[in-house]
Motif scaffolding. Structure first.
Motif, PDB file in Angstrom:
ATOM      1  N   GLN A  32       0.825  -1.209   0.000  1.00  0.00           N
ATOM      2  CA  GLN A  32       0.000   0.000   0.000  1.00  0.00           C
ATOM      3  C   GLN A  32       0.860   1.261   0.000  1.00  0.00           C
ATOM      4  OE1 GLN A  32      -2.471  -1.775   3.417  1.00  0.00           O
ATOM      5  NE2 GLN A  32      -3.943  -0.423   2.411  1.00  0.00           N
ATOM      6  N   LEU A  33       2.141   1.093   0.263  1.00  0.00           N
ATOM      7  CA  LEU A  33       3.097   2.211   0.266  1.00  0.00           C
ATOM      8  C   LEU A  33       4.153   1.955  -0.798  1.00  0.00           C
ATOM      9  CD1 LEU A  33       3.562   2.464   4.139  1.00  0.00           C
ATOM     10  CD2 LEU A  33       1.955   3.755   2.716  1.00  0.00           C
ATOM     11  N   ALA A  34       3.706   1.654  -2.009  1.00  0.00           N
ATOM     12  CA  ALA A  34       4.618   1.202  -3.058  1.00  0.00           C
ATOM     13  C   ALA A  34       5.490   2.323  -3.607  1.00  0.00           C
ATOM     14  CB  ALA A  34       3.818   0.561  -4.190  1.00  0.00           C
ATOM     15  N   ARG A  35       4.949   3.551  -3.719  1.00  0.00           N
ATOM     16  CA  ARG A  35       5.676   4.648  -4.371  1.00  0.00           C
ATOM     17  C   ARG A  35       6.014   5.738  -3.365  1.00  0.00           C
ATOM     18  NH1 ARG A  35       1.544   7.045  -8.174  1.00  0.00           N
ATOM     19  NH2 ARG A  35       0.257   6.631  -6.326  1.00  0.00           N
ATOM     20  N   PRO A  36       7.070   6.503  -3.621  1.00  0.00           N
ATOM     21  CA  PRO A  36       7.327   7.665  -2.768  1.00  0.00           C
ATOM     22  C   PRO A  36       6.104   8.585  -2.723  1.00  0.00           C
ATOM     23  CG  PRO A  36       9.218   7.239  -4.159  1.00  0.00           C
ATOM     24  CD  PRO A  36       8.127   6.328  -4.634  1.00  0.00           C
ATOM     25  N   ASP A  38       3.271   7.743  -1.195  1.00  0.00           N
ATOM     26  CA  ASP A  38       2.114   6.943  -0.796  1.00  0.00           C
ATOM     27  C   ASP A  38       1.995   6.971   0.722  1.00  0.00           C
ATOM     28  OD1 ASP A  38       1.533   6.274  -3.386  1.00  0.00           O
ATOM     29  OD2 ASP A  38       2.250   4.206  -3.252  1.00  0.00           O
ATOM     30  N   PHE A  39       0.766   7.142   1.226  1.00  0.00           N
ATOM     31  CA  PHE A  39       0.558   7.159   2.670  1.00  0.00           C
ATOM     32  C   PHE A  39      -0.714   6.409   3.033  1.00  0.00           C
ATOM     33  CE2 PHE A  39      -1.701  10.930   1.163  1.00  0.00           C
ATOM     34  CZ  PHE A  39      -2.909  10.852   1.850  1.00  0.00           C
ATOM     35  N   VAL A  40      -0.756   5.908   4.251  1.00  0.00           N
ATOM     36  CA  VAL A  40      -1.922   5.254   4.838  1.00  0.00           C
ATOM     37  C   VAL A  40      -2.067   5.785   6.258  1.00  0.00           C
ATOM     38  CG1 VAL A  40      -2.891   3.083   5.684  1.00  0.00           C
ATOM     39  CG2 VAL A  40      -1.788   3.151   3.451  1.00  0.00           C
ATOM     40  N   ALA A  41      -3.249   6.271   6.597  1.00  0.00           N
ATOM     41  CA  ALA A  41      -3.509   6.791   7.937  1.00  0.00           C
ATOM     42  C   ALA A  41      -4.561   5.934   8.618  1.00  0.00           C
ATOM     43  CB  ALA A  41      -3.984   8.245   7.871  1.00  0.00           C
ATOM     44  N   ALA A  42      -4.444   5.796   9.930  1.00  0.00           N
ATOM     45  CA  ALA A  42      -5.401   4.970  10.665  1.00  0.00           C
ATOM     46  C   ALA A  42      -5.402   5.357  12.131  1.00  0.00           C
ATOM     47  CB  ALA A  42      -5.057   3.484  10.520  1.00  0.00           C
ATOM     48  N   SER A  43      -6.486   5.007  12.803  1.00  0.00           N
ATOM     49  CA  SER A  43      -6.544   5.066  14.256  1.00  0.00           C
ATOM     50  C   SER A  43      -6.512   3.631  14.748  1.00  0.00           C
ATOM     51  CB  SER A  43      -7.827   5.761  14.731  1.00  0.00           C
ATOM     52  OG  SER A  43      -7.939   5.699  16.141  1.00  0.00           O
ATOM     53  N   VAL A  44      -5.460   3.268  15.452  1.00  0.00           N
ATOM     54  CA  VAL A  44      -5.271   1.891  15.918  1.00  0.00           C
ATOM     55  C   VAL A  44      -5.251   1.900  17.443  1.00  0.00           C
ATOM     56  CG1 VAL A  44      -3.837  -0.178  15.812  1.00  0.00           C
ATOM     57  CG2 VAL A  44      -3.890   1.408  13.867  1.00  0.00           C
ATOM     58  N   GLY A  45      -6.263   1.299  18.027  1.00  0.00           N
ATOM     59  CA  GLY A  45      -6.316   1.261  19.482  1.00  0.00           C
ATOM     60  C   GLY A  45      -6.359   2.627  20.123  1.00  0.00           C
ATOM     61  N   GLY A  46      -6.968   3.582  19.444  1.00  0.00           N
ATOM     62  CA  GLY A  46      -7.075   4.933  19.981  1.00  0.00           C
ATOM     63  C   GLY A  46      -5.903   5.837  19.647  1.00  0.00           C
ATOM     64  N   THR A  76      -7.261  11.993   5.407  1.00  0.00           N
ATOM     65  CA  THR A  76      -7.824  10.994   4.511  1.00  0.00           C
ATOM     66  C   THR A  76      -7.138   9.647   4.759  1.00  0.00           C
ATOM     67  OG1 THR A  76      -6.249  11.625   2.785  1.00  0.00           O
ATOM     68  CG2 THR A  76      -8.418  12.665   2.732  1.00  0.00           C
ATOM     69  N   PRO A  77      -7.837   8.521   4.513  1.00  0.00           N
ATOM     70  CA  PRO A  77      -7.278   7.210   4.855  1.00  0.00           C
ATOM     71  C   PRO A  77      -6.031   6.838   4.065  1.00  0.00           C
ATOM     72  CG  PRO A  77      -9.662   7.073   4.555  1.00  0.00           C
ATOM     73  CD  PRO A  77      -9.248   8.417   4.071  1.00  0.00           C
ATOM     74  N   ALA A  78      -5.939   7.269   2.814  1.00  0.00           N
ATOM     75  CA  ALA A  78      -4.796   6.879   1.981  1.00  0.00           C
ATOM     76  C   ALA A  78      -4.686   7.828   0.805  1.00  0.00           C
ATOM     77  CB  ALA A  78      -4.953   5.441   1.492  1.00  0.00           C
ATOM     78  N   GLY A  79      -3.504   7.839   0.172  1.00  0.00           N
ATOM     79  CA  GLY A  79      -3.309   8.683  -0.996  1.00  0.00           C
ATOM     80  C   GLY A  79      -1.846   8.814  -1.326  1.00  0.00           C
ATOM     81  N   ASN A  80      -1.534   9.821  -2.133  1.00  0.00           N
ATOM     82  CA  ASN A  80      -0.155  10.112  -2.506  1.00  0.00           C
ATOM     83  C   ASN A  80       0.022  11.615  -2.499  1.00  0.00           C
ATOM     84  OD1 ASN A  80       1.955  10.841  -4.781  1.00  0.00           O
ATOM     85  ND2 ASN A  80       2.461   8.784  -4.061  1.00  0.00           N
ATOM     86  N   ALA A 127       7.949  -9.430   5.924  1.00  0.00           N
ATOM     87  CA  ALA A 127       7.206 -10.268   4.965  1.00  0.00           C
ATOM     88  C   ALA A 127       6.087  -9.509   4.258  1.00  0.00           C
ATOM     89  CB  ALA A 127       6.640 -11.503   5.672  1.00  0.00           C
ATOM     90  N   GLY A 128       6.278  -8.204   4.033  1.00  0.00           N
ATOM     91  CA  GLY A 128       5.275  -7.438   3.310  1.00  0.00           C
ATOM     92  C   GLY A 128       4.264  -6.712   4.168  1.00  0.00           C
ATOM     93  N   ILE A 129       4.427  -6.716   5.488  1.00  0.00           N
ATOM     94  CA  ILE A 129       3.547  -5.991   6.406  1.00  0.00           C
ATOM     95  C   ILE A 129       4.361  -4.926   7.133  1.00  0.00           C
ATOM     96  CG2 ILE A 129       2.011  -6.160   8.403  1.00  0.00           C
ATOM     97  CD1 ILE A 129       0.876  -7.532   5.987  1.00  0.00           C
ATOM     98  N   ALA A 130       3.807  -3.710   7.228  1.00  0.00           N
ATOM     99  CA  ALA A 130       4.446  -2.609   7.949  1.00  0.00           C
ATOM    100  C   ALA A 130       3.889  -2.541   9.368  1.00  0.00           C
ATOM    101  CB  ALA A 130       4.220  -1.287   7.235  1.00  0.00           C
ATOM    102  N   PHE A 131       4.775  -2.504  10.343  1.00  0.00           N
ATOM    103  CA  PHE A 131       4.410  -2.432  11.756  1.00  0.00           C
ATOM    104  C   PHE A 131       4.933  -1.130  12.355  1.00  0.00           C
ATOM    105  CE2 PHE A 131       4.537  -6.900  10.763  1.00  0.00           C
ATOM    106  CZ  PHE A 131       3.557  -7.498  11.551  1.00  0.00           C
ATOM    107  N   PHE A 132       4.309  -0.735  13.471  1.00  0.00           N
ATOM    108  CA  PHE A 132       4.802   0.402  14.238  1.00  0.00           C
ATOM    109  C   PHE A 132       4.634   0.104  15.716  1.00  0.00           C
ATOM    110  CE2 PHE A 132       0.305   1.216  14.207  1.00  0.00           C
ATOM    111  CZ  PHE A 132       0.043   1.870  15.398  1.00  0.00           C
ATOM    112  N   SER A 133       5.321   0.883  16.529  1.00  0.00           N
ATOM    113  CA  SER A 133       5.160   0.765  17.972  1.00  0.00           C
ATOM    114  C   SER A 133       5.413   2.108  18.627  1.00  0.00           C
ATOM    115  CB  SER A 133       6.115  -0.278  18.554  1.00  0.00           C
ATOM    116  OG  SER A 133       6.031  -0.292  19.972  1.00  0.00           O
ATOM    117  N   LEU A 134       4.554   2.473  19.568  1.00  0.00           N
ATOM    118  CA  LEU A 134       4.790   3.663  20.368  1.00  0.00           C
ATOM    119  C   LEU A 134       5.814   3.392  21.455  1.00  0.00           C
ATOM    120  CD1 LEU A 134       1.643   3.935  19.308  1.00  0.00           C
ATOM    121  CD2 LEU A 134       1.638   5.859  20.878  1.00  0.00           C
ATOM    122  N   GLY A 135       5.934   2.109  21.844  1.00  0.00           N
ATOM    123  CA  GLY A 135       6.820   1.778  22.949  1.00  0.00           C
ATOM    124  C   GLY A 135       8.143   1.181  22.526  1.00  0.00           C
TER     125      GLY A 135
END
Length: 270
Positions: A32-36, A38-46, A76-80, A127-135
């Motif tokens: 989903q972030l294939a090109r420079p 590209d962005f994806v926004a979300a609210s995950v767990g608040g 917006t949820p996604a775009g470039n 393996a093709g999934i992007a992760f993040f962590s606040l901690g």
């Protein structure tokens, strides 16, 4: 587990403090972030965040909070795009989250201060999934063997708590080469040349989004299956509200509930 754990705000706040703020959480498929730009926004767990691929090809996850008055920068949820501009007061950031400019009436006194940049979060790709962590836990996520070529993502809204979705995904499964549960929000199923990564996205205690990332096939081929999951989860939510809890008759479900109990205990202690 108790009925209020599925329908009350207290449990969700405990999860936000002691789980979603500390563990590695999936954000999106790397495809989903294939090109420079590209962005994806979300609210995950608040927590409001967004991922972006910058001009150097690096995937970054940033807090979706302007450093001026903490308002959302990405609406917006996604775009470039080539840069991010807060729609409230015009503070602008580059694809790495660095402060660029602001209108004169709201400009910072020291535009060169590093405190003006968007807050970066620990980011990992597996393996093709992007992760993040606040901690920023010490051990990054490891999904094992690479997934097949990315085929697309389906988004399914579920009127229910995120835990009923996890319970359904774990039902009747055991850890194997074909199925793996990655605590706390990702299930990966492999079937020959096709793999499905089911990402659970908690929005509120009564609203969940399911992202079905398809690898090795077209995403639309799995749309009906995603719709069926939503219907089943909404029935399970009604069961939980009525006092019917999930049975711990599988090793994965039992482990899920055990770890949740530790989360709630930690939340109460804090």
């Amino acid at each position: 587990m108790k009925p209020e754990d599925y329908s009350g705000a207290d449990a969700f706040q405990a999860e936000k403090r002691s789980l979603f703020a500390t563990d590695w959480l999936p954000l999106c498929a790397e495809g989903q972030l294939a090109r420079p730009g590209d962005f994806v926004a979300a609210s995950v767990g608040g927590w409001s965040v967004f991922g972006v691929r910058d001009t150097e090809g690096i995937v970054r996850v940033l807090r979706n909070a302007c450093r001026h008055q903490n308002m959302q920068v990405v609406g917006t949820p996604a775009g470039n795009c080539e840069s991010f501009r807060c729609r409230f007061h015009g503070w602008t950031y580059d694809l790495q989250g660095r402060f660029l400019s602001a209108p004169a009436p709201v400009a910072p006194k020291d535009p060169g201060s590093p405190d003006l940049h968007l807050a970066p979060l620990a980011t990992a790709l597996s393996a093709g999934i992007a992760f993040f962590s606040l901690g920023a836990p010490e051990t990054p996520p490891d999904l094992g063997q690479p997934l097949p070529a990315y085929g697309g993502t389906l988004t399914t809204e579920i009127a229910g708590n995120w835990k009923v979705c996890v319970e359904h995904l774990l039902a009747e499964h055991r850890p194997s080469a074909d199925f793996a549960w990655h605590w706390p929000l990702l299930a990966v199923r492999r079937a020959g040349a096709v793999a499905i990564a089911e990402q659970v996205v908690p929005h509120t205690f009564l609203r969940t989004r399911l992202l079905t990332h398809v690898f090795g096939a077209a995403a639309d081929d799995h749309r009906q299956a995603a719709t069926t999951i939503a219907h089943v989860c909404e029935r399970l939510q009604a069961d939980r509200a009525a006092g019917t809890m999930a049975a711990d008759d599988g090793v994965l479900t039992a482990d899920f509930h055990r770890r949740l109990g530790e989360v709630y205990a930690g939340g109460a202690a804090s």
